[in-house]
Design a protein around this motif. Structure first.
Motif, PDB file in Angstrom:
ATOM      1  N   LEU A 138       0.219  -0.576  11.263  1.00 42.98           N
ATOM      2  CA  LEU A 138      -1.018   0.050  10.810  1.00 42.98           C
ATOM      3  C   LEU A 138      -1.232   1.410  11.469  1.00 42.98           C
ATOM      4  O   LEU A 138      -1.694   2.350  10.826  1.00 42.98           O
ATOM      5  CB  LEU A 138      -2.221  -0.861  11.085  1.00 42.98           C
ATOM      6  N   THR A 139      -0.899   1.517  12.759  1.00 42.37           N
ATOM      7  CA  THR A 139      -1.093   2.803  13.430  1.00 42.37           C
ATOM      8  C   THR A 139      -0.195   3.880  12.825  1.00 42.37           C
ATOM      9  O   THR A 139      -0.588   5.041  12.751  1.00 42.37           O
ATOM     10  CB  THR A 139      -0.855   2.722  14.953  1.00 42.37           C
ATOM     11  N   THR A 140       0.981   3.488  12.390  1.00 44.04           N
ATOM     12  CA  THR A 140       1.869   4.435  11.717  1.00 44.04           C
ATOM     13  C   THR A 140       1.248   4.901  10.407  1.00 44.04           C
ATOM     14  O   THR A 140       1.167   6.101  10.128  1.00 44.04           O
ATOM     15  CB  THR A 140       3.244   3.793  11.453  1.00 44.04           C
ATOM     16  N   VAL A 141       0.799   3.952   9.609  1.00 50.39           N
ATOM     17  CA  VAL A 141       0.231   4.258   8.296  1.00 50.39           C
ATOM     18  C   VAL A 141      -1.068   5.057   8.429  1.00 50.39           C
ATOM     19  O   VAL A 141      -1.366   5.923   7.597  1.00 50.39           O
ATOM     20  CB  VAL A 141       0.010   2.953   7.499  1.00 50.39           C
ATOM     21  N   TYR A 142      -1.803   4.804   9.487  1.00 47.71           N
ATOM     22  CA  TYR A 142      -3.065   5.513   9.703  1.00 47.71           C
ATOM     23  C   TYR A 142      -2.852   7.031   9.755  1.00 47.71           C
ATOM     24  O   TYR A 142      -3.711   7.797   9.333  1.00 47.71           O
ATOM     25  CB  TYR A 142      -3.717   4.999  10.990  1.00 47.71           C
ATOM     26  N   GLU A 173      -6.812   7.153   1.067  1.00 45.42           N
ATOM     27  CA  GLU A 173      -7.306   5.789   0.840  1.00 45.42           C
ATOM     28  C   GLU A 173      -6.568   4.789   1.732  1.00 45.42           C
ATOM     29  O   GLU A 173      -7.184   3.907   2.339  1.00 45.42           O
ATOM     30  CB  GLU A 173      -7.128   5.385  -0.628  1.00 45.42           C
ATOM     31  N   VAL A 174      -5.264   4.939   1.811  1.00 48.58           N
ATOM     32  CA  VAL A 174      -4.464   3.996   2.592  1.00 48.58           C
ATOM     33  C   VAL A 174      -4.672   4.230   4.092  1.00 48.58           C
ATOM     34  O   VAL A 174      -4.766   3.282   4.875  1.00 48.58           O
ATOM     35  CB  VAL A 174      -2.978   4.049   2.190  1.00 48.58           C
ATOM     36  N   SER A 175      -4.794   5.477   4.495  1.00 54.19           N
ATOM     37  CA  SER A 175      -5.081   5.781   5.898  1.00 54.19           C
ATOM     38  C   SER A 175      -6.421   5.172   6.307  1.00 54.19           C
ATOM     39  O   SER A 175      -6.531   4.554   7.370  1.00 54.19           O
ATOM     40  CB  SER A 175      -5.097   7.288   6.114  1.00 54.19           C
ATOM     41  N   ASP A 176      -7.434   5.344   5.463  1.00 55.76           N
ATOM     42  CA  ASP A 176      -8.755   4.766   5.747  1.00 55.76           C
ATOM     43  C   ASP A 176      -8.682   3.243   5.817  1.00 55.76           C
ATOM     44  O   ASP A 176      -9.292   2.622   6.687  1.00 55.76           O
ATOM     45  CB  ASP A 176      -9.774   5.189   4.683  1.00 55.76           C
ATOM     46  N   HIS A 186       3.734  14.276   6.665  1.00 51.90           N
ATOM     47  CA  HIS A 186       4.697  13.256   6.233  1.00 51.90           C
ATOM     48  C   HIS A 186       5.002  13.408   4.752  1.00 51.90           C
ATOM     49  O   HIS A 186       4.112  13.672   3.948  1.00 51.90           O
ATOM     50  CB  HIS A 186       4.159  11.852   6.512  1.00 51.90           C
ATOM     51  N   VAL A 187       6.274  13.219   4.407  1.00 56.10           N
ATOM     52  CA  VAL A 187       6.719  13.321   3.019  1.00 56.10           C
ATOM     53  C   VAL A 187       7.067  11.917   2.504  1.00 56.10           C
ATOM     54  O   VAL A 187       7.121  10.952   3.269  1.00 56.10           O
ATOM     55  CB  VAL A 187       7.939  14.269   2.891  1.00 56.10           C
ATOM     56  N   ASP A 188       7.317  11.837   1.214  1.00 55.18           N
ATOM     57  CA  ASP A 188       7.615  10.535   0.600  1.00 55.18           C
ATOM     58  C   ASP A 188       8.783   9.824   1.275  1.00 55.18           C
ATOM     59  O   ASP A 188       8.781   8.596   1.397  1.00 55.18           O
ATOM     60  CB  ASP A 188       7.893  10.700  -0.891  1.00 55.18           C
ATOM     61  N   ASP A 189       9.793  10.571   1.704  1.00 58.05           N
ATOM     62  CA  ASP A 189      10.926   9.933   2.378  1.00 58.05           C
ATOM     63  C   ASP A 189      10.489   9.242   3.672  1.00 58.05           C
ATOM     64  O   ASP A 189      11.065   8.215   4.044  1.00 58.05           O
ATOM     65  CB  ASP A 189      12.035  10.944   2.665  1.00 58.05           C
ATOM     66  N   ASP A 190       9.491   9.786   4.336  1.00 56.08           N
ATOM     67  CA  ASP A 190       8.957   9.108   5.526  1.00 56.08           C
ATOM     68  C   ASP A 190       8.392   7.748   5.137  1.00 56.08           C
ATOM     69  O   ASP A 190       8.622   6.751   5.828  1.00 56.08           O
ATOM     70  CB  ASP A 190       7.855   9.941   6.191  1.00 56.08           C
ATOM     71  N   PHE A 191       7.654   7.707   4.034  1.00 56.46           N
ATOM     72  CA  PHE A 191       7.064   6.445   3.586  1.00 56.46           C
ATOM     73  C   PHE A 191       8.147   5.429   3.228  1.00 56.46           C
ATOM     74  O   PHE A 191       8.021   4.236   3.540  1.00 56.46           O
ATOM     75  CB  PHE A 191       6.133   6.662   2.392  1.00 56.46           C
ATOM     76  N   LYS A 246       0.839  -1.207   0.000  1.00 58.54           N
ATOM     77  CA  LYS A 246       0.000   0.000   0.000  1.00 58.54           C
ATOM     78  C   LYS A 246       0.872   1.255   0.000  1.00 58.54           C
ATOM     79  O   LYS A 246       0.590   2.213  -0.721  1.00 58.54           O
ATOM     80  CB  LYS A 246      -0.932   0.022   1.203  1.00 58.54           C
ATOM     81  N   LEU A 247       1.924   1.257   0.808  1.00 59.30           N
ATOM     82  CA  LEU A 247       2.827   2.407   0.839  1.00 59.30           C
ATOM     83  C   LEU A 247       3.499   2.616  -0.516  1.00 59.30           C
ATOM     84  O   LEU A 247       3.626   3.749  -0.995  1.00 59.30           O
ATOM     85  CB  LEU A 247       3.878   2.238   1.930  1.00 59.30           C
ATOM     86  N   GLU A 248       3.929   1.534  -1.129  1.00 58.57           N
ATOM     87  CA  GLU A 248       4.554   1.627  -2.447  1.00 58.57           C
ATOM     88  C   GLU A 248       3.565   2.175  -3.479  1.00 58.57           C
ATOM     89  O   GLU A 248       3.945   2.970  -4.353  1.00 58.57           O
ATOM     90  CB  GLU A 248       5.081   0.261  -2.882  1.00 58.57           C
ATOM     91  N   MET A 249       2.311   1.793  -3.351  1.00 63.12           N
ATOM     92  CA  MET A 249       1.291   2.282  -4.278  1.00 63.12           C
ATOM     93  C   MET A 249       1.053   3.786  -4.101  1.00 63.12           C
ATOM     94  O   MET A 249       0.780   4.489  -5.082  1.00 63.12           O
ATOM     95  CB  MET A 249      -0.002   1.487  -4.109  1.00 63.12           C
ATOM     96  N   VAL A 250       1.177   4.278  -2.889  1.00 61.91           N
ATOM     97  CA  VAL A 250       1.074   5.722  -2.660  1.00 61.91           C
ATOM     98  C   VAL A 250       2.262   6.421  -3.330  1.00 61.91           C
ATOM     99  O   VAL A 250       2.093   7.436  -4.022  1.00 61.91           O
ATOM    100  CB  VAL A 250       1.016   6.057  -1.153  1.00 61.91           C
ATOM    101  N   LEU A 251       3.452   5.872  -3.145  1.00 56.65           N
ATOM    102  CA  LEU A 251       4.647   6.468  -3.759  1.00 56.65           C
ATOM    103  C   LEU A 251       4.551   6.478  -5.287  1.00 56.65           C
ATOM    104  O   LEU A 251       5.099   7.361  -5.944  1.00 56.65           O
ATOM    105  CB  LEU A 251       5.907   5.720  -3.311  1.00 56.65           C
ATOM    106  N   GLU A 252       3.835   5.486  -5.848  1.00 60.68           N
ATOM    107  CA  GLU A 252       3.677   5.385  -7.303  1.00 60.68           C
ATOM    108  C   GLU A 252       2.405   6.091  -7.791  1.00 60.68           C
ATOM    109  O   GLU A 252       2.019   5.949  -8.953  1.00 60.68           O
ATOM    110  CB  GLU A 252       3.654   3.911  -7.711  1.00 60.68           C
ATOM    111  N   ASN A 253       1.743   6.827  -6.886  1.00 60.84           N
ATOM    112  CA  ASN A 253       0.503   7.557  -7.209  1.00 60.84           C
ATOM    113  C   ASN A 253      -0.623   6.654  -7.702  1.00 60.84           C
ATOM    114  O   ASN A 253      -1.460   7.084  -8.499  1.00 60.84           O
ATOM    115  CB  ASN A 253       0.773   8.678  -8.218  1.00 60.84           C
ATOM    116  N   GLN A 254      -0.647   5.413  -7.226  1.00 60.38           N
ATOM    117  CA  GLN A 254      -1.728   4.491  -7.571  1.00 60.38           C
ATOM    118  C   GLN A 254      -2.841   4.524  -6.527  1.00 60.38           C
ATOM    119  O   GLN A 254      -3.971   4.131  -6.820  1.00 60.38           O
ATOM    120  CB  GLN A 254      -1.181   3.075  -7.722  1.00 60.38           C
TER     121      GLN A 254
END
Length: 99
Positions: free
Chosen positions: A59-63, A25-28, A76-81, A12-20
């Protein structure tokens, strides 16, 4: 609902970085997974295992990935992800090594 795996969180994190997927959406999704884990814990009247707790903490981090500093700026910026992905991969390795 099956238990979520750390590899799914990483994807899911990789998909955010790739704008997919969007951060929202991932937080939810993370919130839904956390709620489901808490519900199962309560329904089954037993505590989460150490492995499940590790997933829950990821999950709590990603939330929180959609938190904002201002209406137009995310906290948070992409480097955080990317850092989270590396940290979650390490957690995943440790969990696999125990088995």
């Amino acid at each position: 609902m099956e238990n979520v795996q750390i590899s799914e969180i990483i994807t899911k994190l990789e998909m955010v970085l790739e704008n997919q997927l969007t951060r929202e959406e991932v937080s939810d999704w993370a919130y839904e997974q956390m709620t489901a884990m808490e519900w199962r814990e309560e329904k089954e009247n037993r505590a989460l295992t150490k492995d499940q707790l590790a997933v829950f903490h990821c999950l709590t981090t990603v939330y929180g990935m959609d938190l904002k500093n201002s209406p137009t700026e995310y906290f948070h910026v992409d480097d955080d992800f990317r850092d989270w992905i590396k940290a979650f991969q390490e957690v995943e390795k440790r969990l696999k090594a125990k088995k």
